[in-house]
Motif scaffolding. Structure first.
Motif, short mmCIF file in Angstrom:
data_model
loop_
_atom_site.label_atom_id
_atom_site.label_comp_id
_atom_site.label_asym_id
_atom_site.label_seq_id
_atom_site.Cartn_x
_atom_site.Cartn_y
_atom_site.Cartn_z
N GLU A 1 -25.17 32.30 -32.84
CA GLU A 1 -24.62 30.98 -33.11
C GLU A 1 -25.78 29.98 -33.03
O GLU A 1 -26.84 30.29 -32.51
N PRO A 2 -25.55 28.75 -33.53
CA PRO A 2 -26.59 27.73 -33.35
C PRO A 2 -26.84 27.50 -31.87
O PRO A 2 -25.93 27.62 -31.05
N ILE A 3 -28.09 27.19 -31.54
CA ILE A 3 -28.48 26.97 -30.15
C ILE A 3 -29.04 25.57 -30.02
O ILE A 3 -29.90 25.16 -30.78
N ASN A 4 -28.55 24.84 -29.02
CA ASN A 4 -29.07 23.52 -28.72
C ASN A 4 -30.28 23.72 -27.81
O ASN A 4 -30.13 24.00 -26.62
N THR A 5 -31.48 23.59 -28.36
CA THR A 5 -32.70 23.87 -27.58
C THR A 5 -32.85 22.93 -26.40
O THR A 5 -33.37 23.32 -25.36
N TYR A 6 -32.39 21.68 -26.53
CA TYR A 6 -32.48 20.74 -25.42
C TYR A 6 -31.68 21.27 -24.23
O TYR A 6 -32.16 21.26 -23.09
N ASP A 7 -30.45 21.73 -24.49
CA ASP A 7 -29.63 22.27 -23.40
C ASP A 7 -30.26 23.52 -22.79
O ASP A 7 -30.26 23.69 -21.57
N GLN A 8 -30.78 24.39 -23.62
CA GLN A 8 -31.39 25.61 -23.12
C GLN A 8 -32.61 25.30 -22.25
O GLN A 8 -32.78 25.89 -21.18
N LEU A 9 -33.46 24.39 -22.71
CA LEU A 9 -34.64 24.02 -21.93
C LEU A 9 -34.24 23.32 -20.63
O LEU A 9 -34.88 23.52 -19.59
N SER A 10 -33.19 22.52 -20.67
CA SER A 10 -32.71 21.86 -19.44
C SER A 10 -32.23 22.88 -18.43
O SER A 10 -32.50 22.75 -17.22
N GLN A 11 -31.54 23.92 -18.88
CA GLN A 11 -31.08 24.97 -17.97
C GLN A 11 -32.26 25.72 -17.36
O GLN A 11 -32.26 26.02 -16.16
N ILE A 12 -33.30 25.99 -18.15
CA ILE A 12 -34.50 26.66 -17.63
C ILE A 12 -35.18 25.76 -16.60
O ILE A 12 -35.55 26.22 -15.52
N ARG A 13 -35.31 24.48 -16.91
CA ARG A 13 -35.92 23.53 -15.98
C ARG A 13 -35.14 23.49 -14.67
O ARG A 13 -35.73 23.54 -13.59
N ASP A 14 -33.81 23.43 -14.75
CA ASP A 14 -32.98 23.38 -13.54
C ASP A 14 -33.16 24.63 -12.70
O ASP A 14 -33.23 24.57 -11.47
N ARG A 15 -33.24 25.79 -13.34
CA ARG A 15 -33.44 27.04 -12.59
C ARG A 15 -34.82 27.05 -11.92
O ARG A 15 -34.95 27.47 -10.77
N LEU A 16 -35.83 26.56 -12.61
CA LEU A 16 -37.17 26.50 -12.03
C LEU A 16 -37.23 25.53 -10.85
O LEU A 16 -37.87 25.82 -9.83
N LEU A 17 -36.56 24.39 -10.98
CA LEU A 17 -36.52 23.43 -9.87
C LEU A 17 -35.82 24.04 -8.66
O LEU A 17 -36.26 23.85 -7.52
N LYS A 18 -34.75 24.75 -8.89
CA LYS A 18 -34.01 25.39 -7.79
C LYS A 18 -34.88 26.42 -7.07
O LYS A 18 -34.93 26.46 -5.85
N VAL A 19 -35.60 27.24 -7.85
CA VAL A 19 -36.49 28.24 -7.25
C VAL A 19 -37.60 27.55 -6.48
O VAL A 19 -37.95 27.96 -5.37
N SER A 20 -38.15 26.47 -7.04
CA SER A 20 -39.22 25.73 -6.37
C SER A 20 -38.72 25.13 -5.05
O SER A 20 -39.41 25.19 -4.03
#
Length: 149
Positions: free
Chosen positions: A118-137
């Motif tokens: 399906e189409p992917i909203n890259t902004y949403d995907q990158l935001s989710q990656i950023r949030d996971r990295l912040l949580k790990v940090s």
């Protein structure tokens, strides 16, 4: 009952593998491209409008027998194929259609190439990656502070 969004997704996935929309058993449509960034392409949207014209009575996916109208009715659902995991129509009650549109695709399933999607909203995907990295940090900092204490 398959929702209009599920039927659109079903068509989009199969269009990406070269299956066509058959209208009135004489016109074959294959939109290219299917995806356009984070949405379906204008060509796909035009094809979808043709598919649902006249309530979808005269349109079906190449290699299948169910019209778009039938898929949007109460008897059908869209589920993953047991062989290839692509979306396929299945009767909600009673016997199932035994074949998937993948049956006549000799190259499919192909686990070596990217799968239809399906189409992917890259902004949403990158935001989710950023949030996971912040949580790990944050977890790492908190464990470092507890060790230092």
């Amino acid at each position: 009952m398959a929702s209009p969004d599920e039927v659109r997704r079903y068509l989009a996935y199969w269009f990406q593998l070269g299956k066509k929309l058959v209208i009135d058993n004489q016109e074959f449509l294959l939109p290219r491209p299917v995806l356009w960034g984070d949405r379906y392409s204008p060509e796909f949207e035009t094809c979808w409008q043709r598919a649902i014209a006249h309530d979808g009575q005269n349109a079906h996916l190449e290699g299948t027998n169910q019209t778009i109208a039938e898929l949007l009715g109460s008897s059908w659902t869209i589920s993953p194929c047991a062989r290839c995991e692509m979306p396929v129509p299945m009767l909600d009650l009673g016997s199932r259609e035994p074949t998937c549109p993948c049956a006549d695709l000799t190259f499919w399933p192909d686990t070596e190439c990217p799968q239809p999607r399906e189409p992917i909203n890259t902004y949403d995907q990158l935001s989710q990656i950023r949030d996971r990295l912040l949580k790990v940090s944050e977890q790492s900092k908190s464990s470092d502070q507890s060790r230092a204490s």
